[in-house]
Scaffold this active site. Structure first.
Site, PDB file in Angstrom:
ATOM      1  CB  CYS A  82       1.743   0.768   9.963  1.00 22.19           C
ATOM      2  SG  CYS A  82       3.120  -0.228   9.586  1.00 22.19           S
TER       3      CYS A  82
ATOM      4  CD  GLU B 251      -1.004  -0.046   3.744  1.00 21.19           C
ATOM      5  OE1 GLU B 251      -1.992  -0.787   3.728  1.00 21.19           O
ATOM      6  OE2 GLU B 251      -0.695   0.648   4.706  1.00 21.19           O
TER       7      GLU B 251
ATOM      8  CB  CYS C 138       7.513  -5.755   8.312  1.00 27.58           C
ATOM      9  SG  CYS C 138       8.883  -4.980   9.207  1.00 27.58           S
TER      10      CYS C 138
ATOM     11  CB  CYS D 227       3.159  -2.949  13.513  1.00 25.42           C
ATOM     12  SG  CYS D 227       3.229  -2.500  11.770  1.00 25.42           S
TER      13      CYS D 227
ATOM     14  CB  CYS E 101       6.523  -3.818  15.791  1.00 19.54           C
ATOM     15  SG  CYS E 101       8.190  -3.304  15.328  1.00 19.54           S
TER      16      CYS E 101
ATOM     17  CB  CYS F 296       2.906   7.341   3.457  1.00 15.91           C
ATOM     18  SG  CYS F 296       3.401   6.082   4.623  1.00 15.91           S
TER      19      CYS F 296
HETATM   20  N1  SAH Z   1       9.383   0.062   9.882  1.00 11.25           N
HETATM   21  C1  SAH Z   1       9.394   1.495   9.912  1.00 11.25           C
HETATM   22  C2  SAH Z   1       8.311   2.151   9.055  1.00 11.25           C
HETATM   23  C3  SAH Z   1       6.931   1.554   9.095  1.00 11.25           C
HETATM   24  S1  SAH Z   1       6.004   1.696  10.619  1.00 11.25           S
HETATM   25  C4  SAH Z   1       9.298   1.998  11.335  1.00 11.25           C
HETATM   26  O1  SAH Z   1       9.130   1.191  12.246  1.00 11.25           O
HETATM   27  O2  SAH Z   1       9.444   3.195  11.553  1.00 11.25           O
HETATM   28  C5  SAH Z   1       5.500   3.348  10.635  1.00 11.25           C
HETATM   29  C6  SAH Z   1       5.169   3.922  12.009  1.00 11.25           C
HETATM   30  O3  SAH Z   1       3.846   3.577  12.411  1.00 11.25           O
HETATM   31  C7  SAH Z   1       6.075   3.479  13.134  1.00 11.25           C
HETATM   32  O4  SAH Z   1       6.440   4.604  13.918  1.00 11.25           O
HETATM   33  C8  SAH Z   1       5.199   2.540  13.939  1.00 11.25           C
HETATM   34  O5  SAH Z   1       5.630   2.520  15.275  1.00 11.25           O
HETATM   35  C9  SAH Z   1       3.824   3.157  13.765  1.00 11.25           C
HETATM   36  N2  SAH Z   1       2.680   2.266  13.902  1.00 11.25           N
HETATM   37  C10 SAH Z   1       2.562   0.990  13.513  1.00 11.25           C
HETATM   38  N3  SAH Z   1       1.329   0.520  13.775  1.00 11.25           N
HETATM   39  C11 SAH Z   1       0.637   1.548  14.322  1.00 11.25           C
HETATM   40  C12 SAH Z   1      -0.696   1.701  14.789  1.00 11.25           C
HETATM   41  N4  SAH Z   1      -1.568   0.706  14.728  1.00 11.25           N
HETATM   42  N5  SAH Z   1      -1.048   2.904  15.290  1.00 11.25           N
HETATM   43  C13 SAH Z   1      -0.172   3.941  15.326  1.00 11.25           C
HETATM   44  N6  SAH Z   1       1.088   3.848  14.888  1.00 11.25           N
HETATM   45  C14 SAH Z   1       1.493   2.677  14.394  1.00 11.25           C
END
Ligand code: SAH
Length: 368
Positions: free
Chosen positions: A346, A99, A119, A126, A123, A112
């Site tokens: 994300c 996406e 990935c 996420c 995390c 974005c």
């Molecule tokens: N892998 C990279 C980029 C993708 S994640 C990174 O970790 O920075 C992009 C951002 O979205 C990250 O800061 C992550 O912590 C945040 N994120 C992921 N899932 C989320 C959610 N459900 N709500 C808010 N932020 C989220």
């Protein structure tokens, strides 16, 4: 149009100017033809070599024998009410999907982009992490997201993309070569011409990648998803922390500033009862004191899938922010996800789609 190229063909959309010059000279053409190809592909968004009308028919024929221009297939587009975000879902030749999101904010038009399919970092909060890792995107597939989003913005609103953030699906620093190649292509005057201060790479904290990026002549913005203030919690939420601890990550961010002269942004996702206590706010101020930075608070976007994480109530968010601001000299911002109404956080559109599709097996990749 060539959505997927035969394996033996070069994807012209991935090639840097010097590589295109080598290719055109090897076909007996003048080097300036490389600039024409860049304009067709990155400026005009043309994928069909036969439409490149300032190239001779004989040269186009030669070119088609060894090369093509790939394109992602757009399979879904979803807009937020109020038109502040537009999310695109693209399909790869492997039928996997990634996406990209267009975010409209004041005068900013931010694309974005995704760097990987899924990935490997897992995390816990996420959506992309829950998919597992299915593969890296090529530079062409990364830049094509930008080209397609740009084209839609231009045709529907007569506007241009002003900023790019690598914070869609995936960990950009684990697909380093292709990401940096795409970032070099998007800077070119033949194409979107977006570079330097207008581009931010967001990382979960892959330290070797940060140190390497600090040595590129690209002057990019760096965002680090910190998300926790103790190693104990961060080890749980973001398993990459078991390899690269908070202290090491902060040192890498400081080095990034020292070498590039750009403040790092620390992203901090607020998870109710997990990362949003008063102690967390104070520790966050303390931890980041030595690194010239900006602090960006992101209230958690609750996933459609059942996860244990919740967004803190508004008062808690306000108190966290006030406490942090009182204890840090750094600029603090609160990001209200503009894509919330369309699940633009994300990986979420992917999830919504993917539930109706058969599951695929993720590839296990060690991080190291
Ligand atoms: N892998 C990279 C980029 C993708 S994640 C990174 O970790 O920075 C992009 C951002 O979205 C990250 O800061 C992550 O912590 C945040 N994120 C992921 N899932 C989320 C959610 N459900 N709500 C808010 N932020 C989220």
């Amino acid at each position: 149009m060539t959505p997927s190229l035969p394996a033996e063909q070069v994807d012209l959309k991935s090639l840097l100017p010097e590589e295109l010059r080598t290719l055109v000279s090897s076909l007996g053409q003048d080097e300036y033809r490389a600039g024409q190809l860049l304009s067709w592909i990155h400026g005009k968004g043309v994928e069909d070599i036969d439409q490149m009308s300032n190239l001779s028919r004989a040269f186009r024929q030669q070119l088609k024998e060894v090369a093509g221009v790939s394109r992602l297939r757009e399979v879904q587009r979803q807009g937020a009410p109020g038109g502040q975000a537009l999310k695109f879902l693209f399909e790869l030749p492997t039928l996997e999907r990634v996406e990209a999101v267009l975010i409209i904010d004041g005068k900013r038009r931010t694309a974005c982009l995704s760097s990987q399919v899924g990935c490997p970092l897992d995390c816990k909060f996420c959506a992309t992490g829950r998919m597992g890792f299915l593969g890296n995107l090529s530079a062409a597939q990364i830049i094509d997201q930008l080209l397609q989003v740009s084209r839609v913005l231009l045709s529907e609103r007569g506007e241009r993309i002003t900023h790019v953030v690598m914070r869609g699906m995936g960990e950009p620093l684990l697909n380093y070569e292709q990401v940096v190649r795409a970032l070099r292509l998007m800077r070119l005057e033949h194409g979107p011409a977006i570079g330097g201060r207008k581009v931010t790479v967001s990382t979960a904290g892959y330290v070797p990648g940060i140190l390497r990026l600090a040595r590129e002549d690209l002057n990019l913005g760096l965002a680090v998803s910190l998300n926790a203030t103790t190693d104990e919690l961060r080890d749980d939420l973001m398993p990459i922390n078991r390899k690269f601890k908070i202290a090491e990550l902060l040192a890498a961010a400081a080095e990034y500033f020292a070498l590039r002269g750009r403040r790092v942004t620390f992203e901090y996702v607020l998870l109710a009862g997990v990362t949003d206590s008063d102690e967390d706010a104070l520790r966050l101020a303390d931890l980041t004191r030595g690194v010239p930075c900006k602090l960006n608070l992101i209230p958690y976007n609750e996933l459609a899938e059942d996860t244990p994480f919740r967004r803190p109530p508004a008062e808690r968010i306000a108190r966290f922010r006030a406490l942090l601001e009182a204890h840090t000299p750094m600029a603090v911002t609160l990001r209200e996800s503009r894509g919330r109404d369309i699940d633009a956080a994300c990986g979420q559109l992917y999830q919504a789609q993917e539930r109706q599709r058969p599951a695929r097996t993720a590839i296990a990749t060690p991080v190291g």
